[in-house]
Design an enzyme around this catalytic site. Structure first.
Site, PDB file in Angstrom:
ATOM      1  N   ASN A  12       0.872  -1.184   0.000  1.00 44.01           N
ATOM      2  CA  ASN A  12       0.000   0.000   0.000  1.00 44.01           C
ATOM      3  C   ASN A  12       0.909   1.233   0.000  1.00 44.01           C
ATOM      4  O   ASN A  12       1.431   1.620   1.040  1.00 44.01           O
ATOM      5  CB  ASN A  12      -0.890  -0.039   1.258  1.00 44.01           C
ATOM      6  CG  ASN A  12      -1.739   1.223   1.392  1.00 44.01           C
ATOM      7  OD1 ASN A  12      -1.831   2.024   0.461  1.00 44.01           O
ATOM      8  ND2 ASN A  12      -2.357   1.388   2.556  1.00 44.01           N
ATOM      9  N   LYS A  14       0.144   4.184  -0.349  1.00 45.85           N
ATOM     10  CA  LYS A  14      -0.534   5.393   0.179  1.00 45.85           C
ATOM     11  C   LYS A  14      -0.285   6.559  -0.776  1.00 45.85           C
ATOM     12  O   LYS A  14      -0.164   6.352  -1.984  1.00 45.85           O
ATOM     13  CB  LYS A  14      -0.088   5.680   1.610  1.00 45.85           C
ATOM     14  CG  LYS A  14      -0.233   4.440   2.499  1.00 45.85           C
ATOM     15  CD  LYS A  14      -0.134   4.726   3.957  1.00 45.85           C
ATOM     16  CE  LYS A  14      -0.301   3.428   4.735  1.00 45.85           C
ATOM     17  NZ  LYS A  14      -0.325   3.621   6.168  1.00 45.85           N
ATOM     18  N   HIS A  99      -9.749   1.388   4.535  1.00 45.46           N
ATOM     19  CA  HIS A  99      -8.498   1.560   5.281  1.00 45.46           C
ATOM     20  C   HIS A  99      -8.743   2.558   6.420  1.00 45.46           C
ATOM     21  O   HIS A  99      -9.521   3.497   6.279  1.00 45.46           O
ATOM     22  CB  HIS A  99      -7.397   2.078   4.347  1.00 45.46           C
ATOM     23  CG  HIS A  99      -6.051   2.078   4.986  1.00 45.46           C
ATOM     24  ND1 HIS A  99      -5.651   3.071   5.849  1.00 45.46           N
ATOM     25  CD2 HIS A  99      -5.024   1.197   4.909  1.00 45.46           C
ATOM     26  CE1 HIS A  99      -4.428   2.783   6.273  1.00 45.46           C
ATOM     27  NE2 HIS A  99      -4.026   1.659   5.723  1.00 45.46           N
ATOM     28  N   GLU A 101      -7.167   4.981   7.438  1.00 39.87           N
ATOM     29  CA  GLU A 101      -6.943   6.398   7.086  1.00 39.87           C
ATOM     30  C   GLU A 101      -8.140   6.954   6.338  1.00 39.87           C
ATOM     31  O   GLU A 101      -8.432   8.158   6.405  1.00 39.87           O
ATOM     32  CB  GLU A 101      -5.639   6.534   6.281  1.00 39.87           C
ATOM     33  CG  GLU A 101      -4.423   6.370   7.198  1.00 39.87           C
ATOM     34  CD  GLU A 101      -3.194   5.765   6.547  1.00 39.87           C
ATOM     35  OE1 GLU A 101      -3.129   5.729   5.303  1.00 39.87           O
ATOM     36  OE2 GLU A 101      -2.306   5.301   7.294  1.00 39.87           O
ATOM     37  N   GLU A 171      -5.909  -4.388  10.739  1.00 41.02           N
ATOM     38  CA  GLU A 171      -4.897  -3.347  10.867  1.00 41.02           C
ATOM     39  C   GLU A 171      -5.182  -2.511  12.115  1.00 41.02           C
ATOM     40  O   GLU A 171      -5.944  -1.540  12.065  1.00 41.02           O
ATOM     41  CB  GLU A 171      -4.936  -2.427   9.642  1.00 41.02           C
ATOM     42  CG  GLU A 171      -4.580  -3.124   8.354  1.00 41.02           C
ATOM     43  CD  GLU A 171      -3.872  -2.160   7.407  1.00 41.02           C
ATOM     44  OE1 GLU A 171      -2.748  -2.455   7.012  1.00 41.02           O
ATOM     45  OE2 GLU A 171      -4.436  -1.097   7.093  1.00 41.02           O
ATOM     46  N   GLY A 177       2.090   2.679  10.865  1.00 39.14           N
ATOM     47  CA  GLY A 177       3.060   3.756  10.713  1.00 39.14           C
ATOM     48  C   GLY A 177       3.732   4.181  12.009  1.00 39.14           C
ATOM     49  O   GLY A 177       4.376   5.222  12.067  1.00 39.14           O
ATOM     50  N   SER A 216       3.002  -1.653  10.638  1.00 42.88           N
ATOM     51  CA  SER A 216       4.438  -1.690  10.917  1.00 42.88           C
ATOM     52  C   SER A 216       5.086  -3.039  10.612  1.00 42.88           C
ATOM     53  O   SER A 216       5.969  -3.502  11.339  1.00 42.88           O
ATOM     54  CB  SER A 216       4.719  -1.263  12.364  1.00 42.88           C
ATOM     55  OG  SER A 216       4.335   0.097  12.548  1.00 42.88           O
TER      56      SER A 216
HETATM   57  P1  PGA Z   1       2.518   0.654   7.799  1.00 46.95           P
HETATM   58  O1  PGA Z   1       1.068   0.845   7.128  1.00 46.95           O
HETATM   59  O2  PGA Z   1       3.058  -0.644   7.262  1.00 46.95           O
HETATM   60  O3  PGA Z   1       3.305   1.843   7.333  1.00 46.95           O
HETATM   61  O4  PGA Z   1       2.315   0.610   9.256  1.00 46.95           O
HETATM   62  C1  PGA Z   1       0.221  -0.251   6.935  1.00 46.95           C
HETATM   63  C2  PGA Z   1      -1.074   0.198   6.325  1.00 46.95           C
HETATM   64  O5  PGA Z   1      -1.569   1.267   6.677  1.00 46.95           O
HETATM   65  O6  PGA Z   1      -1.622  -0.486   5.444  1.00 46.95           O
END
Ligand code: PGA
Length: 254
Positions: A12, A14, A99, A101, A171, A177, A216
């Protein structure tokens, strides 16, 4: 009967990328994963790079294209939105739905996420539908309640007929993140909750649905989480932008 679910690693990106970055990152990733034929790899770039990435991965059947979001509507006056049929046109096979976000910054509700999941399936695309609790929810003992509520919205909308087409991603918001991944046991506990919940609607889907872990994930911790019984792959954010890390994660899934 135990079903063998092939592992899936989803990148992903983003809101990161550029044409030249996509080119060089994919060149390295395609090369580094050349011999890994027992893992499904999915690349989810921002919309504007979809068509370009589709061309870059075209000769690699084990690598698929995915989008990070889609509209719940099929067409019409929805400025700035992209429908699942357009994503199909651009070469996508997968769509990430709900997601955290999107839930957090775009106020996507459980019901909307469920509608997007169905809109994706209707175009014969595969949804990767995300669920997960915030830190506050975890600390107040609400993880199961929140995740079951998010899952139930999808189960209800999809019904027994469609549910086996959904890939879920657990998640935990506190792990995204932050560099603080869930432990393998923490992930497994919630993945089991999710699979059991799916089983309440369809035993067949519970056996076949993939449940990915995201938050992460790195080349260092991927193998441990992937070794859990109900973890069928990873949804990778930050580490998917670094070819060496991403290749390590893909290798850990084989
Ligand atoms: P990350 O994000 O691996 O940077 O923690 C995962 C995600 O949001 O899909």
């Amino acid at each position: 009967m135990t079903e063998v679910r092939q592992k899936m690693i989803v990148a992903n990106w983003k809101m990161n990328g550029a044409f030249d970055m996509a080119y060089s990152l994919l060149e390295e990733v395609l090369d580094g994963t050349r011999n890994l034929d027992r893992v499904d790899i999915v690349i989810c770039p921002p919309y504007v790079y979809l068509h370009y990435v589709a061309q870059l991965i075209a000769a690699n059947p084990r690598v698929s294209l995915g989008a990070q979001n889609c509209s719940e509507h099929s067409a019409g006056a929805y400025t700035g939105e992209v429908s699942s049929s357009m994503l199909k046109d651009a070469g996508c096979k997968y769509v990430i739905c709900g997601h955290s976000e999107r839930r957090q910054y775009h106020a996507e509700t459980d019901a909307e996420v469920a509608r997007k999941t169905v809109a994706t399936i209707e175009q014969h695309l595969a949804p990767i539908t995300c669920v997960g609790e915030t830190l506050e929810e975890r600390q107040s003992g609400k993880t199961r309640m929140v995740v079951e509520r998010q899952i139930d919205a999808v189960l209800e909308r999809c019904g027994r007929e469609l549910i086996d087409q959904v890939t879920f991603a657990y998640e935990p918001v506190w792990a995204i993140g932050t560099g603080r991944s869930a432990t393998p046991d923490e992930a497994q506990d919630v993945h089991r909750i999710i699979r059991t919940r799916i089983g309440g609607l369809s035993e067949r889907a519970a056996a076949s649905c993939k449940i990915l872990y995201g938050g992460s994930v790195t080349g260092d911790n991927a193998a441990a989480v992937l070794s859990q019984a109900d973890v069928d792959g990873c949804l990778v954010g930050g580490a998917s932008l670094k070819s060496a890390q991403f290749i390590e994660i893909c290798k850990a899934a084989v």
